[in-house]
Enzyme design. Structure first.
Site, short mmCIF file in Angstrom:
data_model
loop_
_atom_site.label_atom_id
_atom_site.label_comp_id
_atom_site.label_asym_id
_atom_site.label_seq_id
_atom_site.Cartn_x
_atom_site.Cartn_y
_atom_site.Cartn_z
N HIS A 122 2.31 -10.07 -15.24
CA HIS A 122 1.02 -10.91 -14.73
C HIS A 122 -0.03 -10.41 -15.95
O HIS A 122 -0.44 -9.18 -15.99
CB HIS A 122 0.63 -10.83 -13.50
CG HIS A 122 1.40 -11.64 -12.54
ND1 HIS A 122 0.88 -11.92 -11.32
CD2 HIS A 122 2.55 -12.03 -12.54
CE1 HIS A 122 1.94 -12.61 -10.70
NE2 HIS A 122 2.90 -12.71 -11.43
N PRO A 177 -4.95 -1.87 1.08
CA PRO A 177 -4.10 -2.37 -0.17
C PRO A 177 -4.84 -3.60 -0.91
O PRO A 177 -4.21 -3.77 -2.09
CB PRO A 177 -3.12 -3.00 0.80
CG PRO A 177 -3.51 -3.32 2.22
CD PRO A 177 -4.70 -2.03 2.39
N LYS A 198 -3.39 -0.05 -4.89
CA LYS A 198 -3.36 1.22 -5.59
C LYS A 198 -2.40 2.16 -4.80
O LYS A 198 -2.01 3.28 -5.51
CB LYS A 198 -4.92 1.93 -5.62
CG LYS A 198 -5.81 1.21 -6.53
CD LYS A 198 -5.20 1.54 -7.90
CE LYS A 198 -5.85 0.74 -9.00
NZ LYS A 198 -4.77 -0.11 -9.50
N TYR A 213 -8.12 -1.94 -11.77
CA TYR A 213 -7.13 -2.81 -11.17
C TYR A 213 -5.77 -2.60 -11.82
O TYR A 213 -4.60 -2.25 -11.53
CB TYR A 213 -7.36 -4.23 -11.24
CG TYR A 213 -6.34 -4.80 -10.49
CD1 TYR A 213 -6.54 -5.49 -9.14
CD2 TYR A 213 -4.90 -5.45 -11.00
CE1 TYR A 213 -5.69 -6.04 -8.24
CE2 TYR A 213 -4.36 -6.09 -10.22
CZ TYR A 213 -4.55 -6.54 -8.92
OH TYR A 213 -3.67 -7.23 -8.02
N TYR A 273 -7.10 -13.66 -5.02
CA TYR A 273 -7.75 -12.82 -4.15
C TYR A 273 -8.87 -13.88 -3.82
O TYR A 273 -9.66 -14.23 -4.47
CB TYR A 273 -8.34 -11.48 -4.68
CG TYR A 273 -7.45 -10.43 -4.74
CD1 TYR A 273 -6.39 -10.73 -6.00
CD2 TYR A 273 -7.24 -9.46 -4.25
CE1 TYR A 273 -5.49 -9.52 -6.32
CE2 TYR A 273 -6.09 -8.38 -4.15
CZ TYR A 273 -5.42 -8.39 -5.49
OH TYR A 273 -4.29 -7.56 -5.65
P1 RFL Z 1 6.22 6.26 2.06
O1 RFL Z 1 6.79 5.28 1.17
O2 RFL Z 1 5.60 6.06 3.20
O3 RFL Z 1 7.61 7.39 1.98
C1 RFL Z 1 7.53 8.42 2.83
C2 RFL Z 1 9.13 8.86 3.32
O4 RFL Z 1 9.20 10.02 4.09
C3 RFL Z 1 9.95 9.79 5.13
N1 RFL Z 1 9.63 10.98 6.23
C4 RFL Z 1 10.34 12.01 6.29
N2 RFL Z 1 11.52 12.50 5.81
C5 RFL Z 1 12.07 13.65 6.31
N3 RFL Z 1 11.42 14.13 7.36
C6 RFL Z 1 10.41 13.95 7.84
N4 RFL Z 1 9.72 14.73 8.77
C7 RFL Z 1 9.69 12.83 7.31
N5 RFL Z 1 8.62 11.81 7.65
C8 RFL Z 1 8.76 10.99 6.91
C9 RFL Z 1 9.60 8.41 5.40
O5 RFL Z 1 10.78 7.93 6.28
C10 RFL Z 1 9.60 7.57 4.28
O6 RFL Z 1 10.51 7.07 4.00
O7 RFL Z 1 5.29 7.17 1.18
P2 RFL Z 1 5.31 7.33 -0.61
O8 RFL Z 1 6.38 7.61 -0.97
O9 RFL Z 1 4.12 8.25 -0.87
O10 RFL Z 1 4.93 5.94 -1.16
C11 RFL Z 1 3.49 5.20 -0.77
C12 RFL Z 1 3.62 3.92 -0.59
O11 RFL Z 1 4.69 3.25 0.38
C13 RFL Z 1 2.27 3.05 -0.16
O12 RFL Z 1 1.30 3.73 -0.78
C14 RFL Z 1 2.19 1.64 -0.64
O13 RFL Z 1 3.33 0.75 -0.06
C15 RFL Z 1 0.88 1.28 -0.40
N6 RFL Z 1 0.72 -0.58 -0.65
C16 RFL Z 1 0.64 -0.84 -1.87
N7 RFL Z 1 0.27 -0.04 -3.01
C17 RFL Z 1 0.26 -0.49 -4.36
O14 RFL Z 1 0.39 0.39 -5.14
N8 RFL Z 1 0.34 -1.82 -4.66
C18 RFL Z 1 0.34 -2.78 -3.73
O15 RFL Z 1 0.59 -3.98 -4.06
C19 RFL Z 1 0.39 -2.55 -2.17
N9 RFL Z 1 0.49 -3.06 -1.33
C20 RFL Z 1 0.71 -1.42 0.38
C21 RFL Z 1 0.90 -2.69 0.16
C22 RFL Z 1 1.06 -0.94 1.70
C23 RFL Z 1 1.22 -1.84 2.70
N10 RFL Z 1 1.38 -1.41 4.10
C24 RFL Z 1 2.29 -1.87 5.01
C25 RFL Z 1 0.59 -0.09 4.47
C26 RFL Z 1 0.82 -3.87 1.08
C27 RFL Z 1 0.79 -3.12 2.35
C28 RFL Z 1 0.99 -4.31 3.44
C1 PHB Z 2 1.76 -7.45 -2.71
O1 PHB Z 2 2.40 -8.25 -3.46
O2 PHB Z 2 2.32 -7.14 -1.60
C2 PHB Z 2 0.31 -6.92 -2.95
C3 PHB Z 2 -0.36 -7.25 -3.90
C4 PHB Z 2 -1.54 -7.09 -4.20
C5 PHB Z 2 -2.14 -6.32 -3.18
C6 PHB Z 2 -1.59 -6.03 -2.09
C7 PHB Z 2 -0.20 -6.57 -1.74
O3 PHB Z 2 -3.68 -6.05 -3.73
#
Ligand code: RFL
Ligand code: PHB
Length: 391
Positions: free
Chosen positions: A72, A292, A296, A384, A200
């Site tokens: 993008h 989110p 980031k 961004y 957005y």
């Molecule tokens: P995770 O992905 O939570 O993984 C942690 C892992 O640790 C395991 N765990 C254990 N394993 C062994 N022993 C234990 N005691 C344990 N406790 C936990 C868990 O089962 C899991 O598998 O953390 P990590 O690796 O730091 O990754 C972080 C990302 O997942 C998170 O920051 C992003 O998803 C946030 N986020 C977004 N980030 C972006 O950069 N761009 C985006 O577009 C974006 N969109 C989002 C998002 C997060 C969202 N939600 C649901 C919070 C959109 C949403 C809706």
């Molecule tokens: C997504 O595609 O899940 C997404 C993209 C941008 C955001 C948050 C989530 O700021």
């Protein structure tokens, strides 16, 4: 069991770190509490900074990203029924890539199971012993047995609900939290995206985001009150509200399709300092959470592990622990920049519950400034698309 680097958590942070260490010839083991199916299906992020995509490519996990990821060149800001395009290559010299976190996890799991290092599923860590010594130990449960993993270093990549952060004594830890007074309802729908870039939108009664997963799957989010149950939002109510929030004066239309997933996410900022205690280091959501709106979270997790891998490689090659010693400070500088950016994006685009006309005029003034001033737009684009790694 024994290894050099014991990694708790097989999310994107833990899996990518293992891959990077493996390529440097550094022995490690990943313990993941959940099943493979569970971690590969957890719906989350989608927007990758260029540095994140480059890091995946550099460690051999770029093939499907390059074939299926959507590059993008900007985003659209939508407010007061008008549309404003931000051109990232012109403003910041960079692009971003849409590629789902679920796919990154699948790619990294497949590589690790094929080439190592060891990755144990359903292996839940429940204690980290002696993190301040040269011989920390992880205790975990696997296949009904209690086991130990002796390490030189322990890395907590276990997300926000993990155990690693709490292994740093409370007296040495400072936490900073901000809970936003609204949540996101996220859906996946089997319908081609109605746009080429992410939208957005600050609609009259709240925020909406149009993202995507592929040319045939749309990902959409809506601002909803805290405590909302997804069941309170039948499909028709979701589509009607999205229509209202994305409405423009030029007749733009949102295509509808079957909704295949629905979930609610609270919006929170959280930072835990420091990110290192002795031979225990934290990375990703284990140490910090951002709302989110700035996309980031995953990108910060990847930046943390890039710095960590670099620090371990330096120690391996030269014996110097200088980078490991500055790890926490380097990460936290970046984390606070992302926290500030995510806070600004969030408060600029969401309706403040009970907020008056004054707050709304201020939001429009901020949005209008970005639409009208190349300087303001360039600042948004730089943050961004991602700040350089540093270190
Ligand atoms: P995770 O992905 O939570 O993984 C942690 C892992 O640790 C395991 N765990 C254990 N394993 C062994 N022993 C234990 N005691 C344990 N406790 C936990 C868990 O089962 C899991 O598998 O953390 P990590 O690796 O730091 O990754 C972080 C990302 O997942 C998170 O920051 C992003 O998803 C946030 N986020 C977004 N980030 C972006 O950069 N761009 C985006 O577009 C974006 N969109 C989002 C998002 C997060 C969202 N939600 C649901 C919070 C959109 C949403 C809706
Ligand atoms: C997504 O595609 O899940 C997404 C993209 C941008 C955001 C948050 C989530 O700021």
């Amino acid at each position: 069991m024994r290894t050099r680097v014991g990694i708790i958590g097989g999310g994107p942070a833990g899996l990518l770190l293992a891959r990077m260490l493996h390529r440097e010839g550094i022995d490690c083991v990943v313990l993941e509490a959940r099943t493979r199916t569970y971690v590969e299906r957890r719906q989350r992020a989608g927007m990758l900074e260029q540095g994140t995509a480059d890091a995946l490519r550099a460690c051999g996990a770029g093939a499907r990203l390059d074939a299926e990821g959507l590059v993008h060149h900007g985003i659209e800001l939508r407010f007061e029924r008008g549309r404003h395009h931000l051109d990232f290559p012109a403003l910041a010299g960079r692009t971003v890539t849409i590629y789902a976190q679920t796919e990154i996890v699948k790619d990294l799991v497949a590589l690790q199971l094929a080439e190592g290092p060891p990755l144990l599923f359903e292996a839940e860590a429940y204690a980290i012993e002696k993190p301040e010594s040269d011989a920390p130990r992880i205790r975990f449960r696997h296949e009904g047995r209690e086991r130990t993993l002796d390490c030189d270093w322990v890395i907590g990549c276990d997300g926000f609900h993990g155990i690693a952060r709490a292994a740093i004594p409370a007296a040495l830890r400072r936490t900073y939290t901000y809970d936003f007074p609204y949540s996101w309802l996220g859906i996946l729908a089997d319908v081609p995206p109605s746009c080429e870039e992410l939208i957005y939108a600050r609609g009259a009664d709240g925020f909406a985001l149009h993202s995507m997963r592929s040319p045939s799957v749309s990902r959409l989010y809506l601002q909803v009150p805290n405590g909302t149950e997804p069941s309170a939002w039948p499909d028709d109510r979701i589509w009607r509200t999205l229509d209202e929030r994305f409405a423009t004066d030029d007749g733009w239309r949102l295509e509808r399709g079957p909704i295949t997933a629905k979930s609610v996410t609270p919006m929170r900022s959280y930072v835990s300092e420091p990110m290192r205690h002795g031979r225990l280091l934290l990375a990703g959501d284990a140490a910090h959470i951002v709302p989110p709106t700035g996309a980031k979270g995953l990108n910060l997790a990847v930046s943390d592990v890039r710095l960590l891998a670099r620090a371990f490689a330096e120690r391996e090659r030269t014996g110097s622990e200088q980078l490991l010693d500055s790890y926490s400070q380097l990460c936290l500088e970046r984390v606070w920049q992302a926290t500030r950016f995510s806070f600004d994006m969030t408060t600029m685009l969401h309706a403040q519950p009970g907020g008056g006309a004054f707050e709304q005029r201020l939001q429009h003034a901020r949005l209008r400034r970005i639409a009208d001033s190349p300087h303001a737009a360039a600042e948004l684009a730089a943050l961004y698309t991602g700040l350089p790694l540093g270190g």
